[in-house]
Design a protein around this motif. Structure first.
Motif, PDB file in Angstrom:
ATOM      1  N   UNK A 188       7.454 -16.087  -2.985  1.00 38.04           N
ATOM      2  CA  UNK A 188       6.698 -16.567  -4.139  1.00 38.04           C
ATOM      3  C   UNK A 188       5.369 -17.167  -3.663  1.00 38.04           C
ATOM      4  N   UNK A 189       4.471 -16.303  -3.213  1.00 41.01           N
ATOM      5  CA  UNK A 189       3.145 -16.744  -2.782  1.00 41.01           C
ATOM      6  C   UNK A 189       2.111 -15.798  -3.369  1.00 41.01           C
ATOM      7  N   UNK A 190       0.882 -15.836  -2.810  1.00 36.15           N
ATOM      8  CA  UNK A 190      -0.177 -15.011  -3.385  1.00 36.15           C
ATOM      9  C   UNK A 190       0.158 -13.526  -3.327  1.00 36.15           C
ATOM     10  N   UNK A 191       0.686 -13.059  -2.179  1.00 32.15           N
ATOM     11  CA  UNK A 191       1.063 -11.648  -2.068  1.00 32.15           C
ATOM     12  C   UNK A 191       2.237 -11.342  -2.999  1.00 32.15           C
ATOM     13  N   UNK A 192       3.173 -12.297  -3.121  1.00 38.92           N
ATOM     14  CA  UNK A 192       4.266 -12.122  -4.059  1.00 38.92           C
ATOM     15  C   UNK A 192       3.763 -11.961  -5.486  1.00 38.92           C
ATOM     16  N   UNK A 193       2.733 -12.736  -5.863  1.00 43.04           N
ATOM     17  CA  UNK A 193       2.148 -12.599  -7.191  1.00 43.04           C
ATOM     18  C   UNK A 193       1.483 -11.228  -7.343  1.00 43.04           C
ATOM     19  N   UNK A 194       0.825 -10.757  -6.260  1.00 38.10           N
ATOM     20  CA  UNK A 194       0.215  -9.429  -6.306  1.00 38.10           C
ATOM     21  C   UNK A 194       1.287  -8.348  -6.461  1.00 38.10           C
ATOM     22  N   UNK A 195       2.403  -8.493  -5.730  1.00 36.91           N
ATOM     23  CA  UNK A 195       3.505  -7.526  -5.853  1.00 36.91           C
ATOM     24  C   UNK A 195       4.098  -7.555  -7.260  1.00 36.91           C
ATOM     25  N   UNK A 196       4.223  -8.753  -7.830  1.00 39.98           N
ATOM     26  CA  UNK A 196       4.744  -8.859  -9.188  1.00 39.98           C
ATOM     27  C   UNK A 196       3.805  -8.190 -10.190  1.00 39.98           C
ATOM     28  N   UNK A 197       2.495  -8.412 -10.028  1.00 38.74           N
ATOM     29  CA  UNK A 197       1.512  -7.770 -10.923  1.00 38.74           C
ATOM     30  C   UNK A 197       1.574  -6.251 -10.780  1.00 38.74           C
ATOM     31  N   UNK A 198       1.737  -5.771  -9.528  1.00 44.18           N
ATOM     32  CA  UNK A 198       1.840  -4.327  -9.308  1.00 44.18           C
ATOM     33  C   UNK A 198       3.091  -3.768  -9.992  1.00 44.18           C
ATOM     34  N   UNK A 199       4.219  -4.473  -9.858  1.00 45.88           N
ATOM     35  CA  UNK A 199       5.454  -4.018 -10.505  1.00 45.88           C
ATOM     36  C   UNK A 199       5.308  -4.005 -12.026  1.00 45.88           C
ATOM     37  N   UNK A 200       4.630  -5.013 -12.577  1.00 48.14           N
ATOM     38  CA  UNK A 200       4.397  -5.031 -14.025  1.00 48.14           C
ATOM     39  C   UNK A 200       3.554  -3.836 -14.458  1.00 48.14           C
ATOM     40  N   UNK A 239       3.417  -0.928 -12.897  1.00 46.27           N
ATOM     41  CA  UNK A 239       4.263   0.266 -12.804  1.00 46.27           C
ATOM     42  C   UNK A 239       5.177   0.367 -14.023  1.00 46.27           C
ATOM     43  N   UNK A 240       5.763  -0.750 -14.422  1.00 49.79           N
ATOM     44  CA  UNK A 240       6.643  -0.735 -15.588  1.00 49.79           C
ATOM     45  C   UNK A 240       5.882  -0.359 -16.860  1.00 49.79           C
ATOM     46  N   UNK A 277       3.915   5.606  -9.455  1.00 50.25           N
ATOM     47  CA  UNK A 277       4.254   4.762  -8.303  1.00 50.25           C
ATOM     48  C   UNK A 277       5.566   4.039  -8.530  1.00 50.25           C
ATOM     49  N   UNK A 278       6.211   3.669  -7.435  1.00 51.26           N
ATOM     50  CA  UNK A 278       7.502   2.992  -7.520  1.00 51.26           C
ATOM     51  C   UNK A 278       7.299   1.489  -7.332  1.00 51.26           C
ATOM     52  N   UNK A 279       8.229   0.712  -7.868  1.00 49.97           N
ATOM     53  CA  UNK A 279       8.136  -0.742  -7.736  1.00 49.97           C
ATOM     54  C   UNK A 279       8.465  -1.150  -6.309  1.00 49.97           C
ATOM     55  N   UNK A 318       0.831  -1.206   0.000  1.00 49.80           N
ATOM     56  CA  UNK A 318       0.000   0.000   0.000  1.00 49.80           C
ATOM     57  C   UNK A 318       0.867   1.259   0.000  1.00 49.80           C
ATOM     58  N   UNK A 319       1.929   1.258   0.799  1.00 52.35           N
ATOM     59  CA  UNK A 319       2.835   2.407   0.828  1.00 52.35           C
ATOM     60  C   UNK A 319       3.518   2.600  -0.520  1.00 52.35           C
ATOM     61  N   UNK A 320       3.895   1.493  -1.152  1.00 50.71           N
ATOM     62  CA  UNK A 320       4.517   1.598  -2.476  1.00 50.71           C
ATOM     63  C   UNK A 320       3.546   2.216  -3.489  1.00 50.71           C
ATOM     64  N   UNK A 321       2.254   1.907  -3.343  1.00 50.85           N
ATOM     65  CA  UNK A 321       1.262   2.497  -4.242  1.00 50.85           C
ATOM     66  C   UNK A 321       1.124   3.996  -4.022  1.00 50.85           C
TER      67      UNK A 321
END
Length: 460
Positions: A212-224, A226-227, A204-206, A192-195
């Motif tokens: 590598x779990x559900x939150x990790x997948x959410x973080x990866x989707x968020x980084x994608x 942002x990119x 927003x920053x990555x 949330x802070x990164x958003x």
């Protein structure tokens, strides 16, 4: 692959916590029962029925009955029940051995004494068990006396130990679950802070992908995401730069033929022309001037949006500056038969911190609009206004108003330039328009709460 990914998931981890909790509860309760029920020299059941059965069994199994054997038997039970009292009456009715009896006992026992003793102790306190010695039961009898409070306390202690053990296990399970969910919450808050954080491009920053779990997948989707936003912004900036360069080059290219056209019109005017010819040349010169102003506006708007138009504010006597600017337009207004009404009263402070060239551009755009769109009213008024909140320059006309859809429509670049320049100079402005005319106020607030309030009609 999906099978292995499942074991890395948060769901699998929480199921493992539940499984371990249930397994630990079962094992712990079994261990507790084993410790509670398997302490002492022999196995003694810590309840009434168990104590009674065990006393009878030990008495019946005793061989070679003697005072020493009986006392050894008593000592063994004494270790398990320190508060117990015991005695032995042999087959001759004599009190042969005694260990911490509850009360004084007779030395000689008859059948009546034995019967009375059993009757008195039946369901009484202390809890009393009478058992005959030996396989044949002909070696007399031994008596166990145990205060019922001891037995009740043992039972209470056992229940208390069970309860505490179960409570400890529940607390441990809750603590492990709390730690598990706190880690999840912490990672979600970090996301949330990164958003909420923005870089220099307001993107927003990555964030770091730690697991590598559900939150990790959410973080990866968020980084994608942002990119992708960053790539989109870069493409947009490249396109904007190309557009500005195109406009700049186009403006330059258009000015070259306009210069040639002006030279040609000058040459034509030197020829012998009829009255209609002279009027046609004048209209052509007017069209060339209009195109030149449009090109200049387009170029200025492009530079303003790119923050590349030179801005040099200085203290300027705004009354004198406005009077001078309006005076330069007098011949044009007189040529169009306008009634010119200029009434500029001094302000308390005439010095405004503005860029004189920018102010000229603002006034030129507004006065040019009056000539183009309010010609039917044949009126131009320039006044000053002073209130408790602001000082203002007012430019009014008696045209059909901004809501009127005339034959000529502009792209709104002129007023967009006015809006950006006025804001950049720390001023405010507003427009009031109806079918009786239009009034534009350029304000300098006494307090810096500026904010333009205008609905720009596309014909302006």
């Amino acid at each position: 692959m999906k099978f292995f990914r499942f074991f890395k998931s948060l769901q699998a981890k929480y199921l493992l916590i539940i499984f371990i909790a249930i397994f630990v509860v079962q094992i712990s309760l079994l261990i507790s029962a084993f410790i509670l029920f398997n302490t002492g020299v022999d196995t003694f059941e810590h309840d009434y029925a168990g104590v009674e059965d065990k006393w009878h069994q030990d008495a019946g199994d005793m061989e070679n009955v003697s005072e020493e054997a009986v006392m050894a038997h008593f000592q063994k039970w004494k270790q398990a029940y320190p508060d117990a009292g015991m005695f032995w009456v042999n087959d001759n009715g004599q009190l042969s051995a005694e260990l911490d009896s509850v009360e004084d006992l007779p030395a000689e026992w008859g059948a009546a004494d034995t019967a009375q003793f059993i009757k008195d102790r039946y369901n009484g306190n202390p809890f009393t068990v009478v058992a005959f010695l030996g396989q044949e039961g002909n070696q007399g009898f031994i008596v166990l006396e145990l205060p019922r409070a001891v037995m009740d306390n043992v039972t209470s202690d056992r229940i208390w130990i069970y309860s505490v053990t179960f409570l400890v296990l529940i607390v441990l399970f809750m603590m492990v679950s709390l730690i598990f969910f706190r880690q999840i919450r912490k990672r979600l808050l970090n996301l949330q802070q990164a958003m909420a954080i923005r870089d220099v491009d307001n993107l927003p920053v990555v964030t770091d992908v730690k697991k590598d779990d559900e939150i990790g997948e959410l973080e990866t989707a968020f980084n994608n995401m942002v990119n992708e936003l960053r790539e989109s912004r870069e493409r947009e900036q490249e396109e904007e730069q190309l557009r500005r360069e195109l406009i700049a080059n186009l403006s330059h290219d258009l000015r070259t033929p306009l210069t040639k056209m002006r030279a040609l019109t000058d040459a034509i005017t030197k020829e012998n022309l009829s009255q209609d010819g002279h009027q046609a040349v004048q209209r052509l010169e007017g069209s060339i001037d209009s195109i030149d102003r449009l090109i200049e506006n387009l170029m200025s708007y492009t530079l303003l949006t790119a923050s590349k138009l030179n801005y040099q504010p200085e203290k300027t006597d705004v009354i004198r500056h406005v009077r001078s600017s309006v005076a330069s337009w007098y011949p044009l207004f007189e040529q169009e038969n306008f009634e010119i009404d200029v009434h500029l009263e001094p302000f308390e402070t005439n010095d405004w911190q503005i860029d004189p060239l920018w102010m000229d551009r603002v006034l030129d755009n507004l006065l040019q609009n009056v000539i183009r769109y309010a010609k039917d009213g044949r009126y131009i008024g320039v006044f000053t206004e002073t209130t408790s909140d602001y000082d203002a320059i007012i430019i009014t006309d008696r045209g059909p108003g901004m809501d009127n859809k005339g034959p000529e429509k502009g792209a709104g670049i002129g007023l967009s330039i006015v809006d950006m320049m006025v804001r950049q100079m720390g001023l405010d402005w507003d427009v009031k328009s109806d079918e009786r005319g239009t009034a534009v106020r350029i304000k300098k607030h006494r307090k810096q709460n500026v904010g333009a309030s205008i609905d720009i009609n596309d014909q302006w």
